[in-house]
Design an enzyme around this catalytic site. Structure first.
Site, PDB file in Angstrom:
ATOM      1  N   HIS A   1      -5.600   3.322   2.742  1.00 41.37           N
ATOM      2  CA  HIS A   1      -4.220   3.527   2.282  1.00 41.37           C
ATOM      3  C   HIS A   1      -4.019   4.934   1.724  1.00 41.37           C
ATOM      4  O   HIS A   1      -2.887   5.398   1.604  1.00 41.37           O
ATOM      5  CB  HIS A   1      -3.895   2.483   1.212  1.00 41.37           C
ATOM      6  CG  HIS A   1      -2.478   1.995   1.223  1.00 41.37           C
ATOM      7  ND1 HIS A   1      -1.632   2.101   2.306  1.00 41.37           N
ATOM      8  CD2 HIS A   1      -1.746   1.368   0.254  1.00 41.37           C
ATOM      9  CE1 HIS A   1      -0.457   1.568   2.010  1.00 41.37           C
ATOM     10  NE2 HIS A   1      -0.493   1.126   0.773  1.00 41.37           N
TER      11      HIS A   1
ATOM     12  N   ASN B   1       3.937   2.501  -4.463  1.00 41.94           N
ATOM     13  CA  ASN B   1       5.313   2.005  -4.417  1.00 41.94           C
ATOM     14  C   ASN B   1       6.253   2.742  -5.370  1.00 41.94           C
ATOM     15  O   ASN B   1       7.411   2.370  -5.503  1.00 41.94           O
ATOM     16  CB  ASN B   1       5.359   0.492  -4.673  1.00 41.94           C
ATOM     17  CG  ASN B   1       4.783   0.106  -6.007  1.00 41.94           C
ATOM     18  OD1 ASN B   1       4.261   0.946  -6.736  1.00 41.94           O
ATOM     19  ND2 ASN B   1       4.862  -1.169  -6.348  1.00 41.94           N
TER      20      ASN B   1
ATOM     21  N   ASP C   1      -0.780   6.720   5.791  1.00 41.74           N
ATOM     22  CA  ASP C   1      -1.596   5.878   6.668  1.00 41.74           C
ATOM     23  C   ASP C   1      -0.679   5.079   7.586  1.00 41.74           C
ATOM     24  O   ASP C   1       0.423   4.707   7.203  1.00 41.74           O
ATOM     25  CB  ASP C   1      -2.476   4.943   5.831  1.00 41.74           C
ATOM     26  CG  ASP C   1      -1.667   4.046   4.903  1.00 41.74           C
ATOM     27  OD1 ASP C   1      -0.898   4.585   4.082  1.00 41.74           O
ATOM     28  OD2 ASP C   1      -1.786   2.813   4.998  1.00 41.74           O
TER      29      ASP C   1
ATOM     30  N   ASN D   1       5.246   0.724   1.635  1.00 41.24           N
ATOM     31  CA  ASN D   1       5.915   0.823   0.334  1.00 41.24           C
ATOM     32  C   ASN D   1       6.118   2.261  -0.137  1.00 41.24           C
ATOM     33  O   ASN D   1       7.099   2.562  -0.816  1.00 41.24           O
ATOM     34  CB  ASN D   1       5.156   0.026  -0.726  1.00 41.24           C
ATOM     35  CG  ASN D   1       5.313  -1.467  -0.516  1.00 41.24           C
ATOM     36  OD1 ASN D   1       6.331  -1.923  -0.001  1.00 41.24           O
ATOM     37  ND2 ASN D   1       4.307  -2.228  -0.891  1.00 41.24           N
TER      38      ASN D   1
END
Length: 196
Positions: A23, A71, A96, A117
């Site tokens: 991520h 987020n 990613d 997000n």
């Protein structure tokens, strides 16, 4: 020379728990770009992240890795963009991408968040989706129920090597992408094949 890309942002999560996770591919790219330019990202409270300004390959670039969680990335991106009066169209967000195989990357302008997000929050804070994206392939686990564990999992040795190779290729095309030759940059980057 006017630059089409003035700011490069790497999405990721802060802290050692998330270090070298899939991520964080975007944040890893921005770290690599800073190193390539002989710079180090340093904490900058007013931008809510790690920041460096680099002169590289004839470009003047603001680099940012938000230190907010994924987020909440938009908070940091908007703070830096507002301070330097950078328009959304001049921002490249590296992130990613589950829908691309590991070791590949694609440049894209605009589009939705695709469930990401970090992109969702960036769109919300900038008030537009009209920014550029660097989609860094991490592959898909094959089962949607496994996605969270997969993206938060650490990169393996082969994945790290593939990301390093694609980072190098992105750095080769970035000067073109940033200076009005996006189509040429896309053609080259999109034909790049990872080593098996």
């Amino acid at each position: 020379m006017a630059q089409d890309i003035v700011m490069v942002v790497g999405l990721g999560n802060p802290g050692s728990d998330y270090e070298n996770t899939r991520h964080n591919a975007g944040a890893l790219f921005v770290e690599a770009l800073a190193r390539e330019a002989g710079q180090t990202l340093r904490p900058e409270k007013k931008y809510h992240g790690l920041y460096a300004r680099i002169q590289w390959q004839g470009l003047d670039l603001h680099l940012l890795n938000p230190s907010t969680f994924m987020n909440r990335s938009g908070t940091a991106i908007k703070a830096l963009a507002d301070f330097f009066k950078i328009s959304p169209e001049q921002i490249l967000v590296a992130h990613d991408e589950l829908d691309l195989p590991p070791g590949t990357a694609k440049l894209k302008k605009g589009g939705g968040h695709g469930g990401h997000n970090g992109l969702r929050d960036t769109i919300a804070h900038l008030g537009t989706n009209d920014f550029q994206r660097l989609r860094l392939g991490i592959g898909h686990p094959g089962d949607s129920r496994k996605v969270t564990g997969f993206v938060l999992g650490r990169l393996g040795k082969q994945e790290t090597e593939q990301l390093t190779a694609v980072f190098d290729e992105v750095m080769r095309v970035l000067p073109d992408a940033a200076s009005g030759k996006l189509a040429a940059a896309m053609n080259r980057l999109h034909s790049f094949k990872p080593t098996p």
